[in-house]
Design a protein around this motif. Structure first.
Motif, short mmCIF file in Angstrom:
data_model
loop_
_atom_site.label_atom_id
_atom_site.label_comp_id
_atom_site.label_asym_id
_atom_site.label_seq_id
_atom_site.Cartn_x
_atom_site.Cartn_y
_atom_site.Cartn_z
N THR A 13 90.63 30.83 87.13
CA THR A 13 89.91 32.09 87.29
C THR A 13 89.33 32.54 85.95
O THR A 13 88.19 33.00 85.89
CB THR A 13 90.85 33.18 87.84
OG1 THR A 13 91.45 32.71 89.04
CG2 THR A 13 90.12 34.47 88.11
N LEU A 14 90.11 32.39 84.90
CA LEU A 14 89.64 32.77 83.56
C LEU A 14 88.42 31.95 83.16
O LEU A 14 87.41 32.49 82.70
CB LEU A 14 90.77 32.56 82.54
CG LEU A 14 90.41 32.83 81.08
CD1 LEU A 14 90.05 34.29 80.86
CD2 LEU A 14 91.57 32.43 80.19
N ILE A 15 88.46 30.66 83.38
CA ILE A 15 87.33 29.78 83.05
C ILE A 15 86.10 30.15 83.87
O ILE A 15 84.98 30.19 83.36
CB ILE A 15 87.73 28.30 83.23
CG1 ILE A 15 88.77 27.92 82.16
CG2 ILE A 15 86.52 27.38 83.17
CD1 ILE A 15 89.43 26.59 82.36
N GLU A 16 86.31 30.45 85.15
CA GLU A 16 85.21 30.84 86.02
C GLU A 16 84.57 32.15 85.54
O GLU A 16 83.34 32.29 85.52
CB GLU A 16 85.72 30.99 87.45
CG GLU A 16 84.64 31.15 88.48
CD GLU A 16 85.20 31.23 89.90
OE1 GLU A 16 84.48 31.73 90.77
OE2 GLU A 16 86.35 30.80 90.12
N ASN A 29 81.87 43.47 81.66
CA ASN A 29 82.60 44.51 82.37
C ASN A 29 82.78 44.16 83.85
O ASN A 29 83.87 44.28 84.41
CB ASN A 29 81.88 45.85 82.22
CG ASN A 29 82.69 47.00 82.75
OD1 ASN A 29 83.91 47.01 82.64
ND2 ASN A 29 82.01 47.99 83.31
N ARG A 30 81.71 43.71 84.48
CA ARG A 30 81.76 43.38 85.91
C ARG A 30 82.66 42.16 86.15
O ARG A 30 83.45 42.14 87.11
CB ARG A 30 80.35 43.12 86.44
CG ARG A 30 80.29 42.92 87.92
CD ARG A 30 80.63 44.22 88.66
NE ARG A 30 80.66 43.94 90.08
CZ ARG A 30 81.58 44.41 90.91
NH1 ARG A 30 82.49 45.24 90.48
NH2 ARG A 30 81.55 44.11 92.17
N ALA A 31 82.56 41.14 85.30
CA ALA A 31 83.40 39.95 85.45
C ALA A 31 84.88 40.32 85.31
O ALA A 31 85.73 39.81 86.04
CB ALA A 31 83.02 38.90 84.43
N SER A 32 85.16 41.24 84.39
CA SER A 32 86.52 41.70 84.21
C SER A 32 87.06 42.33 85.49
O SER A 32 88.19 42.07 85.90
CB SER A 32 86.56 42.72 83.06
OG SER A 32 87.79 43.36 83.00
N GLN A 33 86.23 43.14 86.14
CA GLN A 33 86.64 43.80 87.38
C GLN A 33 86.77 42.81 88.54
O GLN A 33 87.74 42.84 89.29
CB GLN A 33 85.63 44.89 87.74
CG GLN A 33 85.60 46.03 86.76
CD GLN A 33 84.42 46.97 87.00
OE1 GLN A 33 83.55 46.70 87.82
NE2 GLN A 33 84.39 48.07 86.25
N PRO A 38 91.79 41.52 82.13
CA PRO A 38 91.54 42.65 81.24
C PRO A 38 90.27 42.44 80.41
O PRO A 38 89.99 41.34 79.94
CB PRO A 38 92.78 42.69 80.34
CG PRO A 38 93.85 42.04 81.17
CD PRO A 38 93.14 40.99 81.98
N TYR A 39 89.51 43.52 80.25
CA TYR A 39 88.22 43.47 79.55
C TYR A 39 88.37 42.88 78.14
O TYR A 39 87.60 42.02 77.72
CB TYR A 39 87.63 44.89 79.48
CG TYR A 39 86.30 44.97 78.76
CD1 TYR A 39 85.12 44.75 79.43
CD2 TYR A 39 86.25 45.27 77.40
CE1 TYR A 39 83.89 44.83 78.77
CE2 TYR A 39 85.04 45.36 76.73
CZ TYR A 39 83.87 45.12 77.43
OH TYR A 39 82.66 45.20 76.77
N ALA A 40 89.35 43.36 77.39
CA ALA A 40 89.54 42.90 76.01
C ALA A 40 89.89 41.41 75.97
O ALA A 40 89.39 40.67 75.12
CB ALA A 40 90.63 43.71 75.32
#
Length: 138
Positions: A13-16, A29-33, A38-40
């Protein structure tokens, strides 16, 4: 009860999410949601501040860690278990001999490093010695 995962997202999921931000299909921001990261964290990975794959925190080279492990097992087999302080002192001696430094002023590994060492080597176990009184010795 099942253990709670450290991160609510998988490596895939992180790589995607990183790919979506880099290809500009989603904003950071949108990918984080969308991916629940987390955004950071996502921002640090996208910007290259942190590696995408988590790196193990070890101070010793593989051969040094293997020798330390062998020493701990052998001394335990002989009945001389080692304390966490003994482990820290030994690692400090190895680092000093190699000329490597840690973040601590005394060049000893942290409590967290020792905890991570035990996690990397689940065949080791921590034991608490039995407190013996003087009453039955004489």
């Amino acid at each position: 009860m099942a253990p709670v995962p450290k991160h609510p997202y998988t490596q895939a999921t992180l790589i995607e999410a990183i790919r979506a931000v880099q290809e500009k299909t989603l904003s950071l921001n949108r990918a984080s949601q969308v991916f629940g990261i987390p955004y950071a964290t996502l921002g640090d990975k996208v910007r290259g501040r942190r590696p995408i794959n988590a790196q193990p925190r070890t101070l010793l080279q593989a051969a040094e860690e293997e020798r330390l492990l062998s020493w701990l097992k052998e001394t335990a087999r002989q009945g001389f278990g080692r304390t966490k302080s003994d482990i820290k002192d030994t690692v400090k001696a190895i680092l000093d001999a190699r000329g490597a430094v840690t973040n601590s002023p005394d060049n000893r590994p942290s409590k967290q490093w020792v905890a991570d060492f035990f996690k990397r080597h689940p065949d080791l176990s921590e034991r608490t010695p039995l407190a013996l009184g003087k009453s039955g010795l004489w």
